[in-house]
Motif scaffolding. Structure first.
Motif, PDB file in Angstrom:
ATOM      1  N   TYR A 131       0.820  -1.202   0.000  1.00 14.18           N
ATOM      2  CA  TYR A 131       0.000   0.000   0.000  1.00 14.18           C
ATOM      3  C   TYR A 131       0.860   1.260   0.000  1.00 14.18           C
ATOM      4  CZ  TYR A 131      -3.244   3.614   1.584  1.00 14.18           C
ATOM      5  OH  TYR A 131      -3.974   4.768   1.691  1.00 14.18           O
ATOM      6  N   ALA A 132       1.799   1.321   0.903  1.00 18.23           N
ATOM      7  CA  ALA A 132       2.663   2.504   1.001  1.00 18.23           C
ATOM      8  C   ALA A 132       3.478   2.693  -0.273  1.00 18.23           C
ATOM      9  CB  ALA A 132       3.583   2.367   2.212  1.00 18.23           C
ATOM     10  N   SER A 133       3.920   1.589  -0.865  1.00 22.13           N
ATOM     11  CA  SER A 133       4.681   1.674  -2.112  1.00 22.13           C
ATOM     12  C   SER A 133       3.810   2.208  -3.246  1.00 22.13           C
ATOM     13  CB  SER A 133       5.230   0.289  -2.471  1.00 22.13           C
ATOM     14  OG  SER A 133       5.886   0.326  -3.725  1.00 22.13           O
ATOM     15  N   ALA A 134       2.575   1.731  -3.335  1.00 21.30           N
ATOM     16  CA  ALA A 134       1.668   2.179  -4.391  1.00 21.30           C
ATOM     17  C   ALA A 134       1.334   3.663  -4.236  1.00 21.30           C
ATOM     18  CB  ALA A 134       0.391   1.348  -4.375  1.00 21.30           C
ATOM     19  N   ALA A 175      -2.051   8.182   7.146  1.00 26.72           N
ATOM     20  CA  ALA A 175      -2.359   7.452   8.383  1.00 26.72           C
ATOM     21  C   ALA A 175      -2.308   5.948   8.171  1.00 26.72           C
ATOM     22  CB  ALA A 175      -3.738   7.874   8.891  1.00 26.72           C
ATOM     23  N   LEU A 176      -2.879   5.490   7.062  1.00 29.41           N
ATOM     24  CA  LEU A 176      -2.866   4.057   6.795  1.00 29.41           C
ATOM     25  C   LEU A 176      -1.447   3.541   6.553  1.00 29.41           C
ATOM     26  CD1 LEU A 176      -5.996   3.715   4.455  1.00 29.41           C
ATOM     27  CD2 LEU A 176      -5.796   3.043   6.859  1.00 29.41           C
ATOM     28  N   THR A 180      -1.639   4.327  11.680  1.00 29.00           N
ATOM     29  CA  THR A 180      -2.269   5.170  12.699  1.00 29.00           C
ATOM     30  C   THR A 180      -3.732   5.387  12.328  1.00 29.00           C
ATOM     31  OG1 THR A 180      -1.603   7.178  11.521  1.00 29.00           O
ATOM     32  CG2 THR A 180      -0.099   6.343  13.219  1.00 29.00           C
ATOM     33  N   PRO A 181      -4.592   5.760  13.287  1.00 29.14           N
ATOM     34  CA  PRO A 181      -6.020   5.958  12.992  1.00 29.14           C
ATOM     35  C   PRO A 181      -6.229   7.089  11.989  1.00 29.14           C
ATOM     36  CG  PRO A 181      -5.667   5.750  15.350  1.00 29.14           C
ATOM     37  CD  PRO A 181      -4.313   5.891  14.732  1.00 29.14           C
ATOM     38  N   PRO A 182      -7.110   6.904  11.019  1.00 23.78           N
ATOM     39  CA  PRO A 182      -7.402   7.970  10.054  1.00 23.78           C
ATOM     40  C   PRO A 182      -7.991   9.191  10.738  1.00 23.78           C
ATOM     41  CG  PRO A 182      -8.187   5.854   9.247  1.00 23.78           C
ATOM     42  CD  PRO A 182      -7.799   5.642  10.675  1.00 23.78           C
ATOM     43  N   PRO A 183      -7.669  10.407  10.250  1.00 21.99           N
ATOM     44  CA  PRO A 183      -8.171  11.631  10.886  1.00 21.99           C
ATOM     45  C   PRO A 183      -9.622  11.961  10.544  1.00 21.99           C
ATOM     46  CG  PRO A 183      -6.782  12.183   9.028  1.00 21.99           C
ATOM     47  CD  PRO A 183      -6.714  10.703   9.163  1.00 21.99           C
ATOM     48  N   VAL A 184     -10.227  11.265   9.602  1.00 19.24           N
ATOM     49  CA  VAL A 184     -11.633  11.500   9.234  1.00 19.24           C
ATOM     50  C   VAL A 184     -12.365  10.177   9.254  1.00 19.24           C
ATOM     51  CG1 VAL A 184     -11.076  13.520   7.823  1.00 19.24           C
ATOM     52  CG2 VAL A 184     -11.147  11.257   6.765  1.00 19.24           C
TER      53      VAL A 184
END
Length: 286
Positions: A131-134, A175-176, A180-184
C-alpha cells in the motif's frame, strides 16, 4: 513525329500518376494508423477502468487478497505496456509525446486506484508495504506528469490539489501507511476518494482525447498534402506532355519548309546556270 513523342510523354504521365498514387496511399495508411492508435488507446483506457472496478469487488471477497491484487495488477500492467508500444509507433513526435503523457497519467490513476482498493479491502501488516509503495509511486508520477498537461488540465489538477477532498484523502493515506487511525471518518474518506479518483480519471480521459485528436488531425494534414502533391505532379506531367506534343507537331512543318527552301534554291541555281550558259554562247557568236 507525333507517335515518337507520344511514347515518352505518356510514360512521364504514368510515372507521375504512380508517384502521386503512392504518396496518397501512404498518407491514407498513416491516417488510418493514427486513427487506429487513438481508438486502441481509448478502448484500453476503458478496459483498465473495468478491471479496476472488478478488482475493487474481488479484494472485498474472501480469499487470498495478495493473489487477487497481484493478478489484477499484472493484467492492468500488461494493458499499460501495450499502450506504451502504441506511443512508440506514433505518426510524429508531438503525437508520441502527448500519448506518452496520457499513458503516464493512466499509470498514475491506476496507482491511486490500486492503493485505494487495498485500503478499502483492509490493510494488514503484510499488505501495508504494498500500500505505502503504491501511494508513493502514484504521487511521484502525478507530480512528474502534471506540469506536462495542457493548460486547462493543469488548472483542473491545481484545483484538485488545493481542494478539501485531496487533503482528506491524502491524510487518510498517510495514516494508513503509518498504521495510525485515520483523521476522518469512513464516509468522508470515501467521498474524498471518489472525487479524487473521478477527477484524475477525467484528466486521463482528456489527455487521451487530446492526443487522439492530434493524431487524427495530423493524419488528415498528411493526406491533404499528399493529395495536393499528387495533383501538382500529375498536372506538371500533363503540361510537359502537351508541350512536347506541340513541339513534335511543329517539327514536321519546319522540316517541310526547309526542304521547300532547299528545292527552290536548287531550281533557281539551275535556272541561273542555264541562263549564264546561254548568255556565254551569245557573246561568242558576236
Amino acid at each position: 513525329m507525333l507517335s515518337i513523342a507520344f511514347v515518352p510523354s505518356a510514360a512521364l504521365v504514368l510515372v507521375a500518376l504512380f508517384i502521386g498514387g503512392f504518396l496518397v496511399q501512404q498518407a491514407i495508411q498513416d491516417r488510418d494508423d493514427a486513427q487506429g492508435g487513438a481508438v486502441v488507446m481509448a478502448e484500453a483506457s476503458r478496459g483498465i477502468a473495468s478491471l479496476q472496478r472488478e478488482r475493487a469487488v474481488a479484494l472485498r471477497a474472501p480469499g487470498s487478497r495478495s493473489a487477487t491484487y497481484a493478478a489484477y495488477a499484472d493484467r492492468i500492467d500488461t494493458s499499460l505496456s501495450s499502450l506504451r508500444e502504441i506511443t512508440r509507433a506514433a505518426p510524429d513526435a508531438e503525437v508520441g509525446y502527448q500519448q506518452t503523457i496520457a499513458v503516464e497519467l493512466l499509470t498514475a490513476v491506476e496507482g491511486m486506484d490500486r492503493s485505494d482498493s487495498l485500503a478499502v479491502a483492509g490493510i494488514d501488516d503484510e499488505g501495508r508495504r504494498d500500500y505505502a509503495s503504491a501511494v508513493g509511486a502514484y504521487r511521484s508520477r502525478l507530480d512528474a506528469v502534471a506540469g506536462k498537461l495542457t493548460e486547462s488540465s493543469r488548472r483542473i489538477y491545481r484545483d484538485l490539489v488545493g481542494s478539501v477532498d485531496w487533503s482528506r484523502f491524502g491524510a487518510v493515506e498517510a495514516a494508513l501507511s503509518a498504521a495510525t487511525p485515520p483523521p476522518v471518518d469512513q464516509d468522508a474518506w470515501r467521498v474524498a476518494a471518489g472525487v479524487v479518483g473521478r477527477t484524475l480519471g477525467d484528466l486521463a480521459a482528456r489527455q487521451i482525447e487530446y492526443s487522439a485528436q492530434l493524431a487524427i488531425d495530423g493524419g488528415r494534414r498528411v493526406l491533404s498534402g499528399a493529395l495536393a502533391a499528387a495533383a501538382a505532379i500529375s498536372l506538371l506531367a500533363v503540361v510537359m506532355m502537351a508541350i512536347v506534343m506541340q513541339l513534335a507537331n511543329r517539327l514536321p512543318m519546319t522540316t517541310l519548309t526547309w526542304s521547300h527552301l532547299v528545292s527552290d534554291y536548287a531550281e533557281k541555281s539551275t535556272l541561273l546556270a542555264h541562263t549564264s550558259r546561254r548568255s556565254g554562247r551569245a557573246d561568242l557568236s558576236g
